[in-house]
Design an enzyme around this catalytic site. Structure first.
Site: not given
Ligand code: PEP
Ligand code: MG
Length: 880
Positions: A23, A93, A337, A453, A751, A770, A775, A838, A858
Site C-alpha cells: 500500500k 493502516r 495494487r 488408497h 526410490e 525415473s 518413496d 514421476c 521430463y
Molecule cells: C513414487 O514412489 O514416487 C512413485 C511414483 O511410486 P508410487 O507412488 O507408486 O509408490
Molecule cells: Mg514408489
C-alpha cells in the site's frame, strides 16, 4: 547514522515495496505520477520486524523519527495533530508486502479530541458529522489499540438509541452523539483503569504499535501459513491524512478494478456509496451502487476516476485494484495494487495484454500462477458463497463435490448408477470399495494421508477427495457421521472441496471446469519456452486420453498394480499373491495376462505415437489382501454358524496365507522388484502382456507407442541386471514368436537413497531413471507418509519445525540432494541416461523449478496437473 524508519510519501516509489509495503509503495508511486493521493508518511516494515524481534520494544529512535515525520507532514498540510485551529486527522493502516486483505488493523479519524472536535465541526459546517467521527474514533481506537471489549461500546450505543426512541445510528442528533462520546470516554477510561489517553500524539504512537502487533494476530498467522507468506516480512504502517467520503451528497467512497477480476473482461467493474466511509462499503449495511451510476451523481470525479484507472493500468501494465474516496467532489486515490483474480481472468488478462501490445509473451507467462490453474480443471465451488467449513481434512484430490452422504461402497455404487449424486464417507477406503468410489461425486475419509488408497484412486479418476479428516466420527452401522456437535445421517447433503480439504455441511453451488481459448493460447506459449517434457501418470484409457487432451507428451508412469484394484480382478491377483506353488502362480498369471494386455491396449491406443513407461508390479502386498482381522472374524463366524466344510477350509487356508505374508512394515517389505526377484514369472508375464499389446495396437492402428519398461524400487545392481534379463528374454521371445521388430527401452525407478548413491553402477544397465520421489521422500526422511500425515507431520508444519509438507513440495536440501546425486552419478557412466520424475512432486510448481535446475528431461504427474506442469516448466526454464 541510524536506520531510516520513516518515509514521507513523496520519498517512495513502486520499487520500495519490501520496506514500504504494497500500500505504501502504491500510494508513493501514485503521488510520483501526479495522481491525487492524501499526504502522509510510512513506517517501514523493518521497524515492525525489529520490534517483533525485540519482544515488542521499538528501535531506539523510532519514536523521534515518527515525531519528525509528523512535523514535516504538519508543515506540508498546514495542519497540526491535536491543533485547536486547523486540526490534522489521520488514518493509520497496515500495509504488508504481500496484500493480506482484512487480516490486520486500521484506525480512522485519529486526531479528533475534545480540543479539536469543534474546529472539525466548524470546518465541515456540520456538527453532527464531527461528533459522529469522534464516537467512531473512540470505539475503533479503544477496541483495536487498547483492547477494550467492543460490546461495552455497542451496549452504550443501543442504550442511547433506546433512550432516544430511535432505530438507526443515523437518527441520533449531534447532541445525542456528544453525550455518547462522553459515555464512550468514561467506558474506555474505566476499562483501562484510568490509563486512557486523550493525547493524539500518544495515540498515534500506540496506534502504530497496535498495527505492528496485529501482524502477529491469529488470523494473520493463519492467512500467512495458507499462502506461504513469511512472518519475517513484517508490515509497514501508513499514516495518511483523512479524506472523508461522508461529507454529504458530493462525497463518496468506493472500490474498483480496471478489468473484471472474475472473468478478465474489459469494462467498468466497481462499486461506490455516496456519503459513506470505506468501512460502510465493506460492512454491507448499505448496498453499494454500480460504478457506472456514478456518472450521473458525480460526473467530474467519475471521469477523472476513469482516466486515473486507465493511467494506472497503463503504468503498471496490469489489472489494478483501486480504492478511492471523493471528498466534496474531489477525487483521492487511497490504494492501487495488482488485482487478485481467478485463473480464468488471469489467462484472459495476460492474453489480452499481449494483444494490446502492453506486455510480451514471456511477461504474460510470468504473470500466471501455475498452481492457480487447478481451478480451471475441476468443477469448483462458486466463490460467491458465505458458508463456513464444518471440518478440514487433507486436500487429497482437487475439485469440488456435492452429494448426499452414503457410508458404504455398495450403496454408493447403486445410487450413483441411478444418477444420484453421492459422497462416499468412509473411515478409509480399500480396493473393495472401488466401485463405490467410481460412482461417487467425491470421497471423504477420516483416516489416511495423501497417498492413502482413497487419495490415490480419487486423483487417478479426477474425483474430489478430502482424506484424513481425523476429527470426524463415522458409524457405518448406525449410518451417521458426527462433525463437531452435529450428527449427519445418510442422505444428508454435504459439499467437499478437495482442493482445500474443506467440508461444508450443506449443498454449495458449483461452477464447471473451464478450459477455454485463452487457456489453449497461453499454454502454447509455455510450450514454446519450456525445455523439460511433461508427461502424465495414467493407468487406464480414460486417464490416458484425458492426459493427452491436456497436453501430456507421453506417460511417465503407468502403475500396473492399480489395474488390479477393480473388484472383478482382485480375486485373480489374490490368487497369484497367495499361490503356494509355481504351478498355482502360473495358473493365476494365465488369468491375469489377458486382462493386463487389454488394459495396455487401451492405454497404448490413447497414446499412440508417444512414449509410455510401464512400471512392473510394485505392490505393498497388503493392498491386495483381505485384512487379517476381517479374515479371522470371517473364519470364526463360519465356524460358529457351521458353514460347509469345503468353504471353511478355503477361508482357513486364506487366513493362514494372510498370516504368513503379513508384514510389519509393508512399505519396506516385499515391494517393488523384490517380489519379482522371488517370483520371476510375474515380470515375465507382464513383459509379454506389454509387447503383445504394443504389437496389437501397431497392427490395428498402424502406429503404436514408444515402449519403456520400468523396474520398480531397485536398490542393488544385481536387482536391475536380473530383472532386465528376465524382461529382455520375455520381450525377445514374444517378438520372435510374432516375427516382428519393436524398439523398446528398459529403465528403473530411483526410490531408495542407496539407488541414488550407486547410480553409476545401476545406470550401466538402465536406459532411463525415473525418480519416485514419493518413496524417495519416505526413505530419505525415514517417514511413513500415511502415518506421518495423520500424526506428527501436520504438527511439524503448523509449528514451523518443517516449512512445508515434504510430500507436497520436494525437500530440496535432503531429498533434492539425493536426486541430484542420482542424476550426476547416473550420467557419469551413462551419458545418454534419460532422467525424469514421476512422484507427485512432478506436478508441484516449486519442485518443478528444482527439477529443471538438476537437469531432468521430463516431469510426470497426474493428468489434471499436466497444464500446471506445462506452465511451471516454462517458468522454471525462464528462471534459469
Ligand atoms: C513414487 O514412489 O514416487 C512413485 C511414483 O511410486 P508410487 O507412488 O507408486 O509408490
Ligand atoms: Mg514408489
Amino acid at each position: 547514522m541510524s536506520e531510516k524508519y520513516i518515509y514521507d510519501i513523496s520519498e517512495g516509489d513502486a520499487s520500495m515495496k519490501a520496506i514500504l509495503g504494497g500500500k505504501g509503495a502504491g500510494v508513493a508511486e501514485m503521488m510520483r505520477l501526479g495522481v491525487p493521493v492524501p499526504d502522509g508518511f510510512t513506517v517501514t516494515t523493518a521497524a515492525c520486524v525489529e520490534t517483533m524481534n525485540n519482544d515488542g520494544q521499538w528501535p531506539a529512535d523510532l519514536k523521534s523519527q515518527i515525531a519528525d515525520g509528523l512535523k514535516r507532514f504538519e508543515k506540508r498540510t498546514g495542519r497540526v495533530l491535536g491543533g485547536k485551529d486547523k486540526p490534522l486527522l489521520v488514518s493509520v493502516r497496515s500495509g504488508a508486502v504481500v496484500s493480506m486483505p482484512g487480516m490486520m488493523d486500521t484506525i480512522l479519524n485519529l486526531g479528533i479530541s475534545d480540543d479539536t472536535v469543534d474546529a472539525i465541526a466548524a470546518e465541515a459546517g456540520n456538527e453532527r458529522f464531527a461528533w459522529d467521527c469522534y464516537r467512531r474514533f473512540i470505539q475503533m481506537y479503544g477496541e483495536v489499540v487498547e483492547g477494550v471489549s467492543s460490546h461495552l461500546y455497542e451496549d452504550a450505543l443501543t442504550a442511547m438509541k433506546a433512550a432516544k426512541g430511535v432505530e438507526q445510528d443515523t437518527d441520533l442528533s449531534a447532541e445525542d452523539l456528544r453525550q455518547l462520546v462522553a459515555e464512550f470516554k468514561k467506558i474506555s477510561d474505566e476499562a483501562l483503569g484510568g490509563s486512557w489517553t486523550t493525547d493524539p500524539v500518544e495515540q498515534l504512537n500506540r496506534a502504530v504499535d497496535a498495527v505492528f502487533r496485529s501482524w502477529g494476530n491469529p488470523r494473520a498467522e493463519v492467512y500467512r501459513k495458507a499462502n506461504n507468506i513469511s512472518r519475517d516480512l513484517g508490515t509497514a504502517v501508513n499514516v495518511m491524512q483523512m479524506v472523508f467520503g461522508n461529507r454529504g451528497e458530493t462525497s463518496a467512497t468506493g472500490v474498483c478494478f480496471t478489468r473484471n477480476p472474475s472473468t478478465g473482461d474489459k469494462g467498468l467493474y466497481g462499486e461506490f456509496l455516496v456519503n459513506a466511509q470505506g468501512e460502510d462499503v465493506v460492512a454491507g449495511i448499505r448496498t453499494p451502487r454500480h460504478l457506472s451510476e456514478m456518472e450521473q451523481v458525480l460526473p467530474e470525479a467519475y471521469h477523472e476516476l476513469l482516466a486515473t484507472m486507465k493511467r494506472l493500468e497503463d503504468h503498471y501494465k496490469d489489472m489494478q485494484d483501486l480504492e478511492f474516496t471523493i471528498e466534496n467532489g474531489k477525487l483521492y486515490m487511497l490504494q492501487t495494487r495488482n488485482g487478485k483474480r481467478t485463473a480464468a481472468a488471469a489467462l484472459k488478462i495476460a492474453s489480452d495484454l499481449v494483444d494490446e501490445g502492453v506486455i510480451d509473451k514471456t511477461e504474460a507467462l510470468r504473470r500466471i500462477e501455475p498452481s492457480q490453474l487447478d481451478q480451471l480443471l475441476h468443477p469448483a465451488i462458486d466463490p460467491n458463497h458465505s458458508a463456513s467449513p464444518v471440518v478440514k481434512g487433507l486436500p487429497a484430490s482437487p475439485g469440488a463435490a456435492v452429494g448426499s452422504i452414503v457410508f458404504d461402497a455398495d450403496t454408493a455404487a447403486s445410487l450413483g448408477e441411478r444418477g444420484e449424486a453421492v459422497v462416499l464417507v468412509r473411515y478409509e477406503t480399500t480396493p473393495d470399495d472401488i466401485h463405490g468410489v467410481l460412482q461417487a461425486q467425491g470421497i471423504l475419509t477420516a483416516h489416511g494421508g495423501m497417498t492413502s488408497h482413497a487419495a490415490v484412486v480419487a486423483r487417478g479418476f479426477g474425483k474430489p477427495c478430502v482424506a484424513g479428516a481425523t476429527t470426524i466420527k463415522i458409524d457405518p452401522v448406525a449410518k451417521n457421521l458426527v462433525i463437531g456437535d452435529r450428527t449427519y445421517t445418510e442422505g444428508e447433503v454435504i459439499t467437499l472441496n478437495g482442493s482445500t480439504g474443506e467440508v461444508f455441511g450443506e449443498a454449495l453451488e458449483l461452477i464447471p471446469p473451464r478450459i477455454n481459448e485463452d487457456f489453449q493460447r497461453v499454454v502454447t506459449w509455455a510450450d514454446e519456452v519450456r525445455t523439460m517434457g511433461v508427461r502424465a501418470n495414467a493407468d487406464n484409457f480414460d486417464d490416458a486420453s484425458k492426459a493427452r487432451e491436456l497436453g501430456a507428451e507421453g506417460i511417465g508412469l503407468c502403475r500396473t498394480e492399480h489395474m488390479f484394484m477393480a473388484a472383478d480382478r482382485l480375486p485373480a491377483v489374490r490368487e497369484m499373491i497367495l499361490a503356494e506353488t509355481p504351478e498355482q502362480r502360473a495358473a493365476a498369471l494365465e488369468k491375469i495376462l489377458p486382462m493386463q494386455q487389454n488394459d495396455f491396449e487401451g492405454i497404448f491406443t490413447a497414446m499412440k505415437g508417444l512414449p509410455v513407461t510401464v512400471r512392473l508390479l510394485d505392490p505393498p502386498l497388503h493392498e491386495f489382501l483381505p485384512n487379517q482381522l476381517d479374515q479371522a472374524l470371517k473364519v470364526q463366524q463360519m465356524e460358529l454358524t457351521g458353514a460347509d466344510p469345503q468353504s471353511l477350509a478355503a477361508e482357513r487356508q486364506t487366513l493362514a496365507q494372510v498370516k504368513k505374508l503379513h508384514e510389519l512394515n509393508p512399505m519396506l517389505g516385499t515391494r517393488g522388484c523384490r517380489l519379482a526377484m522371488l517370483y520371476p514369472e510375474i515380470p515375465d508375464m507382464q513383459a509379454r502382456a506389454i509387447i503383445r499389446a504394443a504389437l496389437a495396437v501397431l497392427e490395428r492402428e498402424g502406429e503404436t507407442v514408444g515402449v519403456e519398461i520400468m523396474i520398480p524400487l531397485v536398490g542393488l545392481e544385481t536387482e536391475i541386471t536380473t530383472q532386465r534379463g528376465i524382461v529382455e528374454r520375455a520381450v525377445e521371445d514374444e517378438l520372435a514368436k510374432a516375427g516382428k521388430h519393436l524398439d523398446y527401452t528398459v529403465g528403473t525407478m530411483i526410490e531408495l537413497p542407496r539407488a541414488a548413491l550407486v547410480a553409476n553402477e545401476i545406470a550401466k544397465h538402465a536406459d532411463f531413471f525415473s525418480f519416485g520421489t514419493n518413496d524417495l521422500t519416505q526413505t530419505t526422511l525415514g517417514i511413513s507418509r500415511d502415518d506421518a500425515e495423520n500424526g506428527f507431520l501436520s504438527h511439524y508444519v503448523m509449528d514451523g519445525v518443517m516449512e512445508r509438507n515434504p510430500f507436497e513440495s520436494i525437500d530440496i536440501d535432503g531429498v533434492g540432494q539425493v536426486v541430484r546425486i542420482g542424476v550426476e552419478k547416473g550420467r557419469s557412466t551413462n551419458e545418454a541416461l534419460k532422467c525424469g520424475v514421476c512422484g507427485e512432486h512432478g506436478g508441484d510448481p516449486d519442485s518443478i523449478e528444482f527439477f529443471q535446475a538438476v537437469g531432468l528431461n521430463y516431469v510426470s504427474c497426474s493428468p489434471f496437473r499436466v497444464p500446471i506442469a506445462r506452465f511451471a516448466a516454462a517458468k522454471a526454464a525462464m528462471g534459469e
